[in-house]
Design a protein around this motif. Structure first.
Motif, mmCIF file in Angstrom:
data_model
loop_
_atom_site.group_PDB
_atom_site.id
_atom_site.type_symbol
_atom_site.label_atom_id
_atom_site.label_comp_id
_atom_site.label_asym_id
_atom_site.label_seq_id
_atom_site.Cartn_x
_atom_site.Cartn_y
_atom_site.Cartn_z
ATOM 1 N N SER A 1 1.317 -1.265 0.462
ATOM 2 C CA SER A 1 -0.275 0.130 0.057
ATOM 3 C C SER A 1 0.819 1.099 0.139
ATOM 4 O O SER A 1 1.551 1.471 0.226
ATOM 5 N N THR A 2 0.411 2.823 -0.855
ATOM 6 C CA THR A 2 1.292 3.451 -0.554
ATOM 7 C C THR A 2 0.128 4.612 0.253
ATOM 8 O O THR A 2 -0.583 5.025 0.400
ATOM 9 N N ALA A 3 1.497 5.174 0.992
ATOM 10 C CA ALA A 3 1.218 6.535 1.641
ATOM 11 C C ALA A 3 1.660 8.144 1.734
ATOM 12 O O ALA A 3 3.151 7.530 1.239
ATOM 13 N N ASP A 4 1.658 9.037 1.394
ATOM 14 C CA ASP A 4 2.159 9.898 1.897
ATOM 15 C C ASP A 4 1.988 10.225 2.833
ATOM 16 O O ASP A 4 1.134 11.015 4.168
ATOM 17 N N HIS A 5 3.214 11.094 3.579
ATOM 18 C CA HIS A 5 3.805 11.265 4.879
ATOM 19 C C HIS A 5 4.377 12.914 4.633
ATOM 20 O O HIS A 5 5.433 12.938 3.993
ATOM 21 N N SER A 6 4.449 13.653 5.735
ATOM 22 C CA SER A 6 4.826 14.700 5.710
ATOM 23 C C SER A 6 6.405 14.510 6.390
ATOM 24 O O SER A 6 6.629 13.626 6.808
ATOM 25 N N ILE A 7 7.426 15.272 6.495
ATOM 26 C CA ILE A 7 8.475 15.529 6.951
ATOM 27 C C ILE A 7 8.407 15.556 8.302
ATOM 28 O O ILE A 7 9.308 14.881 9.025
ATOM 29 N N ASP A 8 7.061 16.205 8.733
ATOM 30 C CA ASP A 8 6.683 16.284 9.796
ATOM 31 C C ASP A 8 6.587 15.049 10.834
ATOM 32 O O ASP A 8 7.044 14.258 12.310
ATOM 33 N N GLU A 9 5.664 13.951 9.736
ATOM 34 C CA GLU A 9 5.213 12.751 10.243
ATOM 35 C C GLU A 9 6.573 11.957 10.871
ATOM 36 O O GLU A 9 6.152 11.145 11.490
ATOM 37 N N LEU A 10 7.570 11.947 9.564
ATOM 38 C CA LEU A 10 8.532 10.600 9.385
ATOM 39 C C LEU A 10 9.342 11.501 10.418
ATOM 40 O O LEU A 10 9.667 10.391 10.976
ATOM 41 N N LEU A 11 9.458 12.116 11.168
ATOM 42 C CA LEU A 11 10.222 12.782 12.311
ATOM 43 C C LEU A 11 9.939 12.195 12.990
ATOM 44 O O LEU A 11 10.593 11.876 14.192
ATOM 45 N N GLY A 12 8.703 12.859 13.229
ATOM 46 C CA GLY A 12 7.766 12.685 14.557
ATOM 47 C C GLY A 12 7.702 11.086 14.695
ATOM 48 O O GLY A 12 7.704 10.473 16.040
ATOM 49 N N ASP A 13 7.728 10.284 14.087
ATOM 50 C CA ASP A 13 7.131 8.577 13.788
ATOM 51 C C ASP A 13 8.700 7.934 12.966
ATOM 52 O O ASP A 13 7.089 7.257 12.237
ATOM 53 N N PRO A 14 9.385 7.558 13.171
ATOM 54 C CA PRO A 14 9.966 7.463 12.847
ATOM 55 C C PRO A 14 9.309 5.460 12.299
ATOM 56 O O PRO A 14 9.681 4.921 11.232
ATOM 57 N N GLY A 15 8.606 4.894 13.414
ATOM 58 C CA GLY A 15 7.990 3.603 12.945
ATOM 59 C C GLY A 15 7.349 3.908 11.272
ATOM 60 O O GLY A 15 6.960 2.328 10.858
ATOM 61 N N LEU A 16 6.764 4.329 10.850
ATOM 62 C CA LEU A 16 6.272 4.594 9.692
ATOM 63 C C LEU A 16 6.581 4.034 8.416
ATOM 64 O O LEU A 16 5.703 3.852 7.252
ATOM 65 N N LEU A 17 9.050 3.946 8.714
ATOM 66 C CA LEU A 17 9.166 3.639 6.948
ATOM 67 C C LEU A 17 9.301 2.337 7.718
ATOM 68 O O LEU A 17 9.864 2.067 7.074
ATOM 69 N N GLU A 18 8.786 1.804 8.791
ATOM 70 C CA GLU A 18 10.378 0.808 9.323
ATOM 71 C C GLU A 18 8.668 -0.391 8.243
ATOM 72 O O GLU A 18 7.714 -0.487 8.093
ATOM 73 N N GLY A 19 9.695 -1.400 7.654
ATOM 74 C CA GLY A 19 9.008 -2.540 6.598
ATOM 75 C C GLY A 19 8.611 -1.825 5.191
ATOM 76 O O GLY A 19 8.880 -2.423 4.437
ATOM 77 N N ALA A 20 9.222 -0.571 5.181
ATOM 78 C CA ALA A 20 8.445 0.343 3.816
ATOM 79 C C ALA A 20 9.897 0.704 3.129
ATOM 80 O O ALA A 20 11.378 0.245 3.904
ATOM 81 N N ILE A 21 9.469 0.885 2.146
ATOM 82 C CA ILE A 21 10.557 1.948 0.503
ATOM 83 C C ILE A 21 10.238 3.054 0.786
ATOM 84 O O ILE A 21 8.866 3.045 -0.015
ATOM 85 N N MET A 22 10.869 3.763 0.523
ATOM 86 C CA MET A 22 10.679 4.982 0.398
ATOM 87 C C MET A 22 10.481 4.863 -1.257
ATOM 88 O O MET A 22 12.058 4.748 -1.987
ATOM 89 N N THR A 23 9.714 5.426 -1.666
ATOM 90 C CA THR A 23 9.674 5.376 -3.377
ATOM 91 C C THR A 23 9.706 6.626 -3.980
ATOM 92 O O THR A 23 10.728 6.445 -5.174
ATOM 93 N N SER A 24 9.890 7.639 -3.428
ATOM 94 C CA SER A 24 9.663 9.236 -3.990
ATOM 95 C C SER A 24 9.987 10.150 -2.953
ATOM 96 O O SER A 24 9.155 9.994 -1.634
ATOM 97 N N VAL A 25 10.135 11.632 -3.110
ATOM 98 C CA VAL A 25 10.305 12.414 -2.337
ATOM 99 C C VAL A 25 9.566 13.368 -3.290
ATOM 100 O O VAL A 25 10.127 14.138 -4.645
ATOM 101 N N THR A 26 8.778 14.493 -2.655
ATOM 102 C CA THR A 26 7.920 15.430 -2.983
ATOM 103 C C THR A 26 8.621 16.530 -2.216
ATOM 104 O O THR A 26 8.038 16.835 -1.246
ATOM 105 N N VAL A 27 9.335 17.317 -3.476
ATOM 106 C CA VAL A 27 9.793 18.996 -3.016
ATOM 107 C C VAL A 27 9.371 20.098 -3.417
ATOM 108 O O VAL A 27 9.386 20.063 -4.765
ATOM 109 N N PRO A 28 9.133 20.799 -2.798
ATOM 110 C CA PRO A 28 8.349 22.120 -3.088
ATOM 111 C C PRO A 28 9.405 22.618 -4.639
ATOM 112 O O PRO A 28 10.370 23.033 -3.720
#
Length: 116
Positions: A1-28
């Motif tokens: 499954s895919t999910a979009d998370h802000s940098i604040d969410e990822l840094l606040g809860d590193p478990g969001l990436l546990e077992g996941a593969i980051m496939t893209s990063v969006t930068v303004p």
């Protein structure tokens, strides 16, 4: 499954990436951004890295690596309060000094509007 998370969410809860593969990063693509890093060699992993972004409304954000156990969003006024970990790449004092220098560079760049 895919999910979009802000940098604040990822840094606040590193478990969001546990077992996941980051496939893209969006930068303004608006505003100004700057990045600077230091390593033992240009090809080496960064010991400390600073990234700053100023959006079109003038809001500035600063993110850093090498100053905590994971990348962090840093208050530019609180860099002297950082307590980076020491390791074979550098002491806590060295990392804090480098963080201050790098943050100063990237913040000056985005404030002047000459970011990359």
């Amino acid at each position: 499954s895919t999910a979009d998370h802000s940098i604040d969410e990822l840094l606040g809860d590193p478990g969001l990436l546990e077992g996941a593969i980051m496939t893209s990063v969006t930068v303004p693509s608006t505003g100004f951004a700057a990045v600077d890093r230091t390593g033992r060699t240009p090809m080496d992993r960064a010991i400390v890295m600073a990234v700053a972004h100023r959006d079109t409304a003038g809001n500035v954000r600063l993110a850093m690596t090498g100053v905590a156990s994971q990348p962090v969003i840093v208050d530019p006024q609180g860099i002297e309060d950082l307590d980076p970990p020491s390791d074979f790449l550098g002491s806590s004092l060295y990392r804090r000094h480098v963080a201050t220098v790098l943050a100063g560079r990237v913040l000056a760049t985005v404030v002047e509007g000459e970011g990359t």
